[in-house]
Design a protein around this motif. Structure first.
Motif, PDB file in Angstrom:
ATOM      1  N   LEU A 113       3.626   6.020  12.246  1.00 20.08           N
ATOM      2  CA  LEU A 113       2.712   6.835  11.447  1.00 20.08           C
ATOM      3  C   LEU A 113       2.182   5.963  10.323  1.00 20.08           C
ATOM      4  O   LEU A 113       2.935   5.212   9.698  1.00 20.08           O
ATOM      5  N   GLY A 114       0.887   6.061  10.073  1.00 21.93           N
ATOM      6  CA  GLY A 114       0.293   5.306   8.972  1.00 21.93           C
ATOM      7  C   GLY A 114      -0.729   6.143   8.240  1.00 21.93           C
ATOM      8  O   GLY A 114      -1.352   7.043   8.809  1.00 21.93           O
ATOM      9  N   ILE A 115      -0.902   5.837   6.966  1.00 24.10           N
ATOM     10  CA  ILE A 115      -1.788   6.586   6.093  1.00 24.10           C
ATOM     11  C   ILE A 115      -2.884   5.666   5.579  1.00 24.10           C
ATOM     12  O   ILE A 115      -2.608   4.519   5.185  1.00 24.10           O
ATOM     13  N   CYS A 116      -4.117   6.145   5.599  1.00 24.91           N
ATOM     14  CA  CYS A 116      -5.285   5.401   5.116  1.00 24.91           C
ATOM     15  C   CYS A 116      -5.372   4.055   5.857  1.00 24.91           C
ATOM     16  O   CYS A 116      -5.368   4.019   7.079  1.00 24.91           O
ATOM     17  N   GLY A 117      -5.442   2.932   5.116  1.00 22.02           N
ATOM     18  CA  GLY A 117      -5.490   1.640   5.795  1.00 22.02           C
ATOM     19  C   GLY A 117      -4.259   1.391   6.639  1.00 22.02           C
ATOM     20  O   GLY A 117      -4.329   0.739   7.687  1.00 22.02           O
ATOM     21  N   GLY A 118      -3.096   1.936   6.206  1.00 23.58           N
ATOM     22  CA  GLY A 118      -1.897   1.841   7.030  1.00 23.58           C
ATOM     23  C   GLY A 118      -2.050   2.579   8.340  1.00 23.58           C
ATOM     24  O   GLY A 118      -1.408   2.234   9.345  1.00 23.58           O
ATOM     25  N   GLY A 119      -2.899   3.613   8.359  1.00 23.30           N
ATOM     26  CA  GLY A 119      -3.218   4.297   9.612  1.00 23.30           C
ATOM     27  C   GLY A 119      -3.996   3.394  10.547  1.00 23.30           C
ATOM     28  O   GLY A 119      -3.693   3.307  11.750  1.00 23.30           O
ATOM     29  N   GLY A 120      -4.996   2.684  10.010  1.00 19.40           N
ATOM     30  CA  GLY A 120      -5.753   1.744  10.838  1.00 19.40           C
ATOM     31  C   GLY A 120      -4.879   0.639  11.387  1.00 19.40           C
ATOM     32  O   GLY A 120      -4.957   0.269  12.565  1.00 19.40           O
TER      33      GLY A 120
END
Length: 309
Positions: free
Chosen positions: A112-119
């Motif tokens: 699971l990643g959020i914002c740039g961590g999502g990309g």
């Protein structure tokens, strides 16, 4: 919670990570695991750990929340380098580590990643089939953002400036480190900033969740690799794992709405879910109880379906 050191193979530094455990944790059992990845400019103590990581642990997952190389509690230099390929390597190294833990089922690991961590998590899933399920929370394709808003829509000019800055630093000049967000909401408003994402970022990092480990900054002379990077490359042929894409329906300048729609359309996965959280924006999904609750009401059952637990 336990704070651990993860060896970064082939590199001269280690990564720092928190491990979050389910209620009633029994080290003699094997659990599904999640790698929970923070936004660009963030750290493991913020939304990836204390919001989404905590919720997944409560739901029965072992959750590993790493700090990116060059940032937070992790090693590496120069500091505040934002290198997409290194971030993807960090996540894969975190999976390597998870697979050595006797209480983790190595065949039930998700990301699971959020914002740039999502990309970055999307790209990791494209190339690493050990990842059995993907969740992107208001995910952003950082390469696209660099070529557009973060370069004032002049990517070649930005690359020329980066090259000149690197030359200057090699000759002894001070490093140029740019803030991703203004120093305060008052400073943002004084600068005439009206974009919902930039104001939301300022409120989150300066007011709602300040943390000294969250740099919210980038070393300009080492930012060039991000300009030619694409989080979604080959998604239409290689992104086969179950995936869930979550974002708010109030679009802002960072582009999570458009990126989420693009990824959902392009991914070849036959098991993909789109969650549009109505009435909320990018940074609401970091920590605001109502939109986060809406997201988690879909995310947790999705992960249990595909990873068990």
């Amino acid at each position: 919670m336990e704070t651990v050191t993860i060896r970064n193979p082939g590199m001269a530094w280690d990564m720092a990570a928190n491990i979050l455990f389910p209620p009633g944790f029994d080290a003699g059992k094997r659990y599904p695991a999640m790698i929970s990845n923070h936004p660009i400019g963030s750290c493991k103590e913020q939304t990836s750990g204390n919001v989404y990581g905590a919720a997944m642990a409560k739901a029965g997952f072992v959750v590993i929340v790493p700090d990116a190389s060059f940032q937070g509690g992790s090693g590496g230099g120069p500091r505040w380098t934002e290198d997409p390929e290194q971030r993807v390597k960090d996540y894969r190294d975190a999976i390597d580590y998870a697979q050595t833990l006797p209480y983790v089922d190595p065949e039930r690991i998700g990301i699971l990643g959020i914002c740039g961590g999502g990309g970055y998590s999307i790209k990791a899933t494209i190339i690493d089939k050990r990842i059995k399920a993907l969740v992107s929370i208001t995910g952003v394709n950082f390469g696209r953002l660099m070529r557009e808003g973060f370069s004032n829509f002049d990517p070649v000019g930005a690359l020329q400036n980066m090259a000149a800055q690197r030359t200057a630093e090699n000759a002894g000049a001070d490093a140029q480190i740019n803030l991703f967000v203004p120093a305060s909401l008052d400073a943002a408003k004084a600068a005439g900033i009206a974009d919902i994402d930039l104001l939301g970022a300022t409120d989150y990092y300066r007011n709602r969740a300040p943390n000294a480990a969250a740099g919210t900054r980038m070393l300009v002379s080492h930012a060039a690799p991000a300009m030619a990077w694409d989080a979604f490359a080959f998604a239409e042929t290689l992104l086969t794992q179950p995936m869930m894409v979550v974002f708010g329906d109030q679009p802002g300048g960072f582009g999570a709405y458009r990126d989420g729609m693009e990824l959902y359309g392009r991914a070849v996965s036959k098991n993909k879910e789109l969650v549009v959280v109505e009435g909320w924006s990018h940074y609401d999904l970091y920590d605001q109880p109502e939109p986060v609750g809406i997201a988690l009401a879909r995310v947790i059952p999705f992960l249990k379906q595909h990873l068990g637990g």
